[in-house]
Structures are given as C-alpha cells and as structure tokens.
Design a protein around this motif. Structure first.
Motif, short mmCIF file in Angstrom:
data_model
loop_
_atom_site.label_atom_id
_atom_site.label_comp_id
_atom_site.label_asym_id
_atom_site.label_seq_id
_atom_site.Cartn_x
_atom_site.Cartn_y
_atom_site.Cartn_z
N GLY A 161 0.78 -1.23 0.00
CA GLY A 161 0.00 0.00 0.00
C GLY A 161 0.81 1.28 0.00
N THR A 168 3.08 2.42 -2.23
CA THR A 168 3.08 3.06 -3.55
C THR A 168 1.78 3.81 -3.79
OG1 THR A 168 4.35 1.15 -4.33
CG2 THR A 168 3.46 2.61 -6.01
N GLU A 169 0.66 3.16 -3.46
CA GLU A 169 -0.64 3.78 -3.68
C GLU A 169 -0.82 5.03 -2.82
OE1 GLU A 169 -0.78 -0.48 -4.84
OE2 GLU A 169 -0.05 0.60 -3.08
N GLU A 211 1.30 7.86 -4.36
CA GLU A 211 0.71 8.32 -5.61
C GLU A 211 -0.55 9.15 -5.37
OE1 GLU A 211 -1.09 6.24 -9.63
OE2 GLU A 211 0.82 5.53 -8.83
N GLU A 212 -1.38 8.69 -4.43
CA GLU A 212 -2.63 9.39 -4.14
C GLU A 212 -2.38 10.76 -3.50
OE1 GLU A 212 -6.34 8.98 -1.02
OE2 GLU A 212 -5.32 7.13 -1.65
N THR A 269 3.56 6.54 -9.37
CA THR A 269 4.60 5.93 -8.53
C THR A 269 4.69 4.44 -8.83
OG1 THR A 269 4.14 7.57 -6.79
CG2 THR A 269 5.39 5.63 -6.14
#
Length: 354
Positions: free
Chosen positions: A302, A304-305, A308-309, A315
């Motif tokens: 989680g 990377t997410e 990115e968010e 990412t």
C-alpha cells in the motif's frame, strides 16, 4: 587514480554493501537480453556498517563469504559502490585536445581547487561526458573523488570474503544504470521525464533525480525501514531479529496495521515529500513526472498507492528483473520479493558489459 569508471570485459559480481545486508548479483547477457545467473542476500552483524561506512571489516567479510557460497557463483571479481554522501562530484571543463594521461596529470596538479582533502587521502577518477556547451574548444569532465579509506575498507572486506574488487562505482551511478531497465515501464517518452528515484534502505533514504538521462540531484538522509522494525520490537516485546522476521512474514497482532504500519507509511510519505521539497527549493524544477521507489522498504503493501494518491504523481516499485530470464538455480519468488532492494547490485553487475 582509482578505477571508478574502468572498462573491462570480465564478468563482475554486483555487490551492494548496505547498512544491514550484503546483496550479490551475477548477470549474463545474450544480444540485448539479460539473465540472472546467481543472486543472494545475507544479513550483516549489527552495526557492522554504520551510515554506509564499514565499521567491522571482518563481519562484512564473513557475510560476503556466506552470500557467495549460498549464491553458488564461481565469479571472483566484483564491482562495489561507495555512498553518495562519501563522494565529491564536480563537472569541470578541460581542453578538448588532451588525452587521458594529460587530463589525469592536470587534474592531479589542480585537485586542491576541487577537493577539500589532502590528495594522498583520496581516490580520484574522471570521465569525459561530452562537449562543453559554453566553449567549443573544451569538454565537460566529470570528476569523482572519495576518501581512500572508503575504497580500501571495501577492498579489504571483499578480500576476506574471497573476492577481488575490480571496479568501485558510486551508488547513484549504479542506481542510474539499473534505471535503464526500469525506464520502459514508465510509459510513453520516458527520456523526456523528470524521474525521482527514492531508495529507502534500513537506515538511509537516498533521492536521485534524473532528467534527460543525467543525474541532476542527489541527497541522502537518515531515515529507513529499521524504524519500523524497532517499533515492532518495542510494541510487541520481540528481539530485533524476531521483529525483522515478523515485518517480512506477518503474524503480528490485529492492531499492527492501524497502530504501527500505517503511522510508519505516513512517516515515509513525509520523508518523500521533504526530500522532493529540498530538490525543488535548490533547483529550477517544481515537479517530477514519476516517482520510482527502491530499497527494501518500497515493498510495504500500500505504500506506492499512498504516495501516488497524496502527491498526485505516478509511482512505481522498482523491479529491474521484469524482462530478464533466470538460471535454474535462481529462486524466482525470492528474487521478485527482493527486487526493489537489488537496484544498486544490479547496476554494479551491469558494469560487466560496459
């Protein structure tokens, strides 16, 4: 002059000596396709390497010996790297007509202009990068220097482990070389992108920013996955070794994600944001097109997410092995799990094909 940019034809083992482990990689190449011939990761004794500096040569040497045996590689030559924080790099202009020997002599004579240490304490190398934009009669030359002690300690540890150092590189250049394997994963026109590679190790986080296929910025800071291990150890009364295994393998109490893991991921996000802000404030850039996460901490579910968010920037987790074939003795799942942490060793192993 030390062979930071030496050209050679022998197969080299890429050997990354980080704060908590030694990572080994052997590559072969057929046409343009790489193959992983051998790989291994071996933990280091506590405090054998402190902030990328070798403090226990024997402990590191023994770990190298073990990882070499477990990898079953028969190669005895290797490429290692020194950390960016230990390296001085400077681009200087020199006369176009000079050959390598003349450049070397001139650099030695003028070295005190560029290097704030006595010349007998440093290892120096250089590489011609291309024509000078300011003066057609000159070329840009990348000058690299680090304390000789950093090089000699790595040589000594390798020798104790049964290897010989053929090339000493810098971590940033090794990371850049391995990034060539990541680039196709970024989509259209990756050459035109500004890419931030954030290598989150056990104790150090290194930011390298690439633009137009050049490293334009590097920065190291004290922060890493060891902080998560220490929090697991403290909260659940485990030994450091038990906490490290639990972090990788799971099996922690139900409150782990909310109480320990999520706050750590927020701390990683804060460090990434801070690193990028330092980059923006010291350059003319105000954005990056892509973030690539490397290092062992990059694999946290989680992360990377989340980045990115929150940052609104695409990412990706680094995996230089996506297009590579594997020798039968290489464990595919283990290599895949370790892939983000193998970027430097991969870039070093690629020195075999310069």
């Amino acid at each position: 002059m030390f062979g930071l940019f030496a050209k050679k034809s022998d197969t080299l083992l890429g050997l990354d000596i980080s704060s908590t482990s030694v990572k080994l990689l052997e590559l072969s190449k057929n046409n343009n396709r790489y193959r992983v011939e051998a790989y291994g990761v071996e933990p280091l004794p506590p405090n054998a390497v402190v902030e990328k500096n070798i403090a226990d040569v024997e402990g590191v040497g023994e770990a190298i010996k073990r990882v070499l045996q477990r990898s079953r590689s028969t190669v005895k030559l290797s490429a290692v790297a020194v950390a960016g924080s230990a390296v001085i790099t400077k681009t200087i202009e020199m006369d176009r007509g000079l050959n390598d020997e003349e450049m070397e002599n001139q650099i030695i004579v003028e070295a005190d202009q560029y290097i704030p240490y006595p010349l007998d304490e440093v290892a120096i190398d250089f590489e011609v990068e291309g024509d000078s934009e300011r003066n057609p009669d000159q070329v840009d030359v990348l000058l690299v220097a680090c304390r000789r002690e950093n090089v000699e300690l790595r040589e000594a540890a390798l020798e104790l482990g049964g290897l010989k150092a053929r090339v000493v590189d810098t971590e940033a250049h090794a990371m850049h070389r391995a990034f060539d394997l990541i680039q196709p994963q970024l989509g259209a026109n990756p050459d035109e992108m500004v890419v931030a590679i954030i290598d989150i190790g056990a104790t150090m986080t290194a930011l390298s920013v690439l633009a137009e296929d050049k490293i334009i910025y590097t920065r190291d800071q004290l922060f890493g996955g060891k902080q998560l291990t220490e929090e697991i150890q403290r909260r659940y009364s485990l030994s450091m070794e038990e906490a490290g295994l639990a972090k990788k393998q799971g099996g922690l109490p139900d409150d782990y994600e909310d109480e320990v893991l999520n706050p750590f991921k927020e701390a990683v996000l804060q460090q990434v944001t801070r690193s990028l802000q330092f980059f923006f404030s010291s350059t003319q850039y105000d954005d990056v097109d892509y973030i690539v996460l490397a290092g062992g901490t990059a694999s946290i579910l989680g992360l990377t997410e989340l980045i990115e968010e929150r940052l609104g920037t695409p990412t990706l987790i680094a995996n230089p092995f996506v297009e590579m074939s594997l020798a039968p003795k290489v464990h595919a799942e283990a290599l895949s799990n370790d892939a983000p942490a193998m970027m430097i060793s991969c870039g070093l192993a690629m020195r075999s094909f310069d």
